[in-house]
Design a protein around this motif. Sequence first.
Motif, PDB file in Angstrom:
ATOM      1  N   THR A 264       0.691  -1.158  -0.024  1.00 52.90           N
ATOM      2  CA  THR A 264      -0.076   0.016  -0.198  1.00 52.90           C
ATOM      3  C   THR A 264       0.863   1.175   0.073  1.00 52.90           C
ATOM      4  O   THR A 264       2.000   1.316   0.772  1.00 52.90           O
ATOM      5  CB  THR A 264      -0.909   0.071   1.235  1.00 52.90           C
ATOM      6  OG1 THR A 264      -1.851  -1.268   1.327  1.00 52.90           O
ATOM      7  CG2 THR A 264      -1.921   1.192   1.195  1.00 52.90           C
ATOM      8  N   THR A 265       0.340   2.274  -0.736  1.00 56.50           N
ATOM      9  CA  THR A 265       1.135   3.670  -0.956  1.00 56.50           C
ATOM     10  C   THR A 265      -0.054   4.499  -0.890  1.00 56.50           C
ATOM     11  O   THR A 265      -1.052   4.380  -1.185  1.00 56.50           O
ATOM     12  CB  THR A 265       1.995   3.754  -1.918  1.00 56.50           C
ATOM     13  OG1 THR A 265       1.033   3.954  -3.411  1.00 56.50           O
ATOM     14  CG2 THR A 265       2.979   2.883  -2.332  1.00 56.50           C
ATOM     15  N   TRP A 266       0.276   5.586   0.069  1.00 56.28           N
ATOM     16  CA  TRP A 266      -0.711   6.737   0.111  1.00 56.28           C
ATOM     17  C   TRP A 266      -0.166   7.917   0.572  1.00 56.28           C
ATOM     18  O   TRP A 266       0.413   8.125   1.284  1.00 56.28           O
ATOM     19  CB  TRP A 266      -2.015   6.291   1.310  1.00 56.28           C
ATOM     20  CG  TRP A 266      -2.891   7.192   1.501  1.00 56.28           C
ATOM     21  CD1 TRP A 266      -3.642   8.140   0.327  1.00 56.28           C
ATOM     22  CD2 TRP A 266      -3.558   7.463   2.616  1.00 56.28           C
ATOM     23  NE1 TRP A 266      -4.538   9.001   0.908  1.00 56.28           N
ATOM     24  CE2 TRP A 266      -4.646   8.446   2.345  1.00 56.28           C
ATOM     25  CE3 TRP A 266      -3.833   6.969   3.938  1.00 56.28           C
ATOM     26  CZ2 TRP A 266      -5.548   9.109   3.324  1.00 56.28           C
ATOM     27  CZ3 TRP A 266      -4.569   7.823   4.989  1.00 56.28           C
ATOM     28  CH2 TRP A 266      -5.591   8.660   4.689  1.00 56.28           C
ATOM     29  N   ASP A 267      -0.442   8.817  -0.791  1.00 53.50           N
ATOM     30  CA  ASP A 267       0.243  10.399  -0.766  1.00 53.50           C
ATOM     31  C   ASP A 267      -0.951  11.198  -0.469  1.00 53.50           C
ATOM     32  O   ASP A 267      -1.891  11.178  -1.075  1.00 53.50           O
ATOM     33  CB  ASP A 267       1.191  10.388  -1.722  1.00 53.50           C
ATOM     34  CG  ASP A 267       2.181   9.659  -1.950  1.00 53.50           C
ATOM     35  OD1 ASP A 267       2.596   8.915  -0.977  1.00 53.50           O
ATOM     36  OD2 ASP A 267       2.701   9.372  -3.109  1.00 53.50           O
ATOM     37  N   VAL A 268      -0.595  12.347   0.330  1.00 57.01           N
ATOM     38  CA  VAL A 268      -1.285  13.689   0.296  1.00 57.01           C
ATOM     39  C   VAL A 268      -0.467  14.750  -0.343  1.00 57.01           C
ATOM     40  O   VAL A 268       0.836  14.923  -0.141  1.00 57.01           O
ATOM     41  CB  VAL A 268      -1.903  14.043   1.539  1.00 57.01           C
ATOM     42  CG1 VAL A 268      -3.009  12.942   2.175  1.00 57.01           C
ATOM     43  CG2 VAL A 268      -0.858  14.225   2.626  1.00 57.01           C
ATOM     44  N   PHE A 269      -1.174  15.707  -0.883  1.00 54.29           N
ATOM     45  CA  PHE A 269      -0.086  16.785  -1.357  1.00 54.29           C
ATOM     46  C   PHE A 269      -0.849  18.181  -1.439  1.00 54.29           C
ATOM     47  O   PHE A 269      -2.226  18.201  -1.794  1.00 54.29           O
ATOM     48  CB  PHE A 269       0.404  16.342  -2.787  1.00 54.29           C
ATOM     49  CG  PHE A 269      -0.576  15.791  -3.980  1.00 54.29           C
ATOM     50  CD1 PHE A 269      -1.276  16.617  -4.796  1.00 54.29           C
ATOM     51  CD2 PHE A 269      -0.946  14.250  -3.851  1.00 54.29           C
ATOM     52  CE1 PHE A 269      -2.047  16.210  -5.551  1.00 54.29           C
ATOM     53  CE2 PHE A 269      -1.941  14.151  -4.939  1.00 54.29           C
ATOM     54  CZ  PHE A 269      -2.540  14.795  -5.622  1.00 54.29           C
ATOM     55  N   GLY A 270      -0.303  19.082  -1.897  1.00 61.65           N
ATOM     56  CA  GLY A 270      -0.865  20.459  -2.125  1.00 61.65           C
ATOM     57  C   GLY A 270       0.269  21.483  -2.686  1.00 61.65           C
ATOM     58  O   GLY A 270       1.349  21.326  -2.567  1.00 61.65           O
ATOM     59  N   GLY A 271      -0.335  22.542  -3.333  1.00 62.70           N
ATOM     60  CA  GLY A 271       0.389  23.401  -4.058  1.00 62.70           C
ATOM     61  C   GLY A 271      -0.246  24.218  -4.696  1.00 62.70           C
ATOM     62  O   GLY A 271      -1.334  24.757  -4.367  1.00 62.70           O
ATOM     63  N   LEU A 272       0.112  24.836  -5.755  1.00 63.27           N
ATOM     64  CA  LEU A 272      -0.380  25.787  -6.543  1.00 63.27           C
ATOM     65  C   LEU A 272      -0.488  25.440  -8.054  1.00 63.27           C
ATOM     66  O   LEU A 272       0.515  24.643  -8.344  1.00 63.27           O
ATOM     67  CB  LEU A 272       0.110  27.059  -6.493  1.00 63.27           C
ATOM     68  CG  LEU A 272       0.384  27.952  -5.338  1.00 63.27           C
ATOM     69  CD1 LEU A 272       1.532  29.281  -5.350  1.00 63.27           C
ATOM     70  CD2 LEU A 272      -0.999  28.419  -5.033  1.00 63.27           C
ATOM     71  N   GLY A 273      -1.483  25.860  -8.795  1.00 59.87           N
ATOM     72  CA  GLY A 273      -1.533  25.589 -10.249  1.00 59.87           C
ATOM     73  C   GLY A 273      -1.873  26.781 -10.794  1.00 59.87           C
ATOM     74  O   GLY A 273      -2.644  27.597 -10.633  1.00 59.87           O
ATOM     75  N   TYR A 274      -1.421  26.880 -12.104  1.00 60.11           N
ATOM     76  CA  TYR A 274      -1.777  27.754 -13.356  1.00 60.11           C
ATOM     77  C   TYR A 274      -2.522  27.208 -14.352  1.00 60.11           C
ATOM     78  O   TYR A 274      -2.031  26.185 -15.118  1.00 60.11           O
ATOM     79  CB  TYR A 274      -0.710  28.600 -13.709  1.00 60.11           C
ATOM     80  CG  TYR A 274      -1.047  29.480 -14.630  1.00 60.11           C
ATOM     81  CD1 TYR A 274      -1.507  31.043 -14.326  1.00 60.11           C
ATOM     82  CD2 TYR A 274      -0.858  29.323 -16.197  1.00 60.11           C
ATOM     83  CE1 TYR A 274      -1.960  31.989 -15.355  1.00 60.11           C
ATOM     84  CE2 TYR A 274      -1.295  30.207 -16.983  1.00 60.11           C
ATOM     85  CZ  TYR A 274      -1.735  31.720 -16.677  1.00 60.11           C
ATOM     86  OH  TYR A 274      -1.996  32.633 -17.579  1.00 60.11           O
TER      87      TYR A 274
END
Length: 253
Positions: free
Chosen positions: A137-147
């Motif tokens: 099992t792999t589980w990632d959370v992520f956040g940032g900016l997008g254009y």
Amino acid sequence: MTFIRTPLLAALLGACTLAAQAQATAKPDGQWRSSLGLGASLSSGNSKTSNFALSGDAVKLSAQDKVSLYGNAQYARSGGITTGEQMRAGGRYDYNLNPELFGFGGLDFTRNKFANLSLRSQLSAGLGWHLIKSPATTWDVFGGLGYTSDKYKDAMLIDGSSRTSYSYMGLLLGEESSHKLSETTSAKQKLVVVPNLKNRGEFRATWDASLAVSMSKAMSLNVGVALAHNSDPGPGRKTTDSLLTTGVSVKFD
């Protein structure tokens, strides 16, 4: 990720064979691995329809970084009229800053004729966290900016003006996981939410999930679900599109 309006969804579900979301094998050895799904359905006589679907997935994984690429497309006609025409393609690069934290950069393209979208381009970057990282099992959370830059087939009324293009900055929030359920069965899912920083309260969200069951070392039976939500899709268009696909894919390991 694929999105489709309700009439085309019904046509696709009636097809004999469709390309489900392909799943490439991810092994941390620095080697490219890919998977390709292709399907078609044709009918004539009282009903004259044609449906074509293509999906692809590729990944290169090492202990330090990961490169992932994807692409899918659908085209459908019924009674001599085009009822579906769309595509999605893109990729992302992840670099591990430490065993838990990683940075990423991505580029995605979307085209959907029946959503009045000639081309959507999205450039994104941010940070993520490996919540679970095990062989099963792999589980990632992520956040940032997008254009995001949108180009429309027909002019749309946006911010009080008729426009054929529109660009804006947005947040990028998401999570994704992969699961090895057994020696022959695996699953993947990904949720991404993009709040619009230019017009607060507006947002887009996508969720993709797939299940693959191996029939041999190279071939798998796949089932995929994709949902896309746009809080402001424009006059006369629905806020949520959905797609269910089933089919066979081939792995290149």
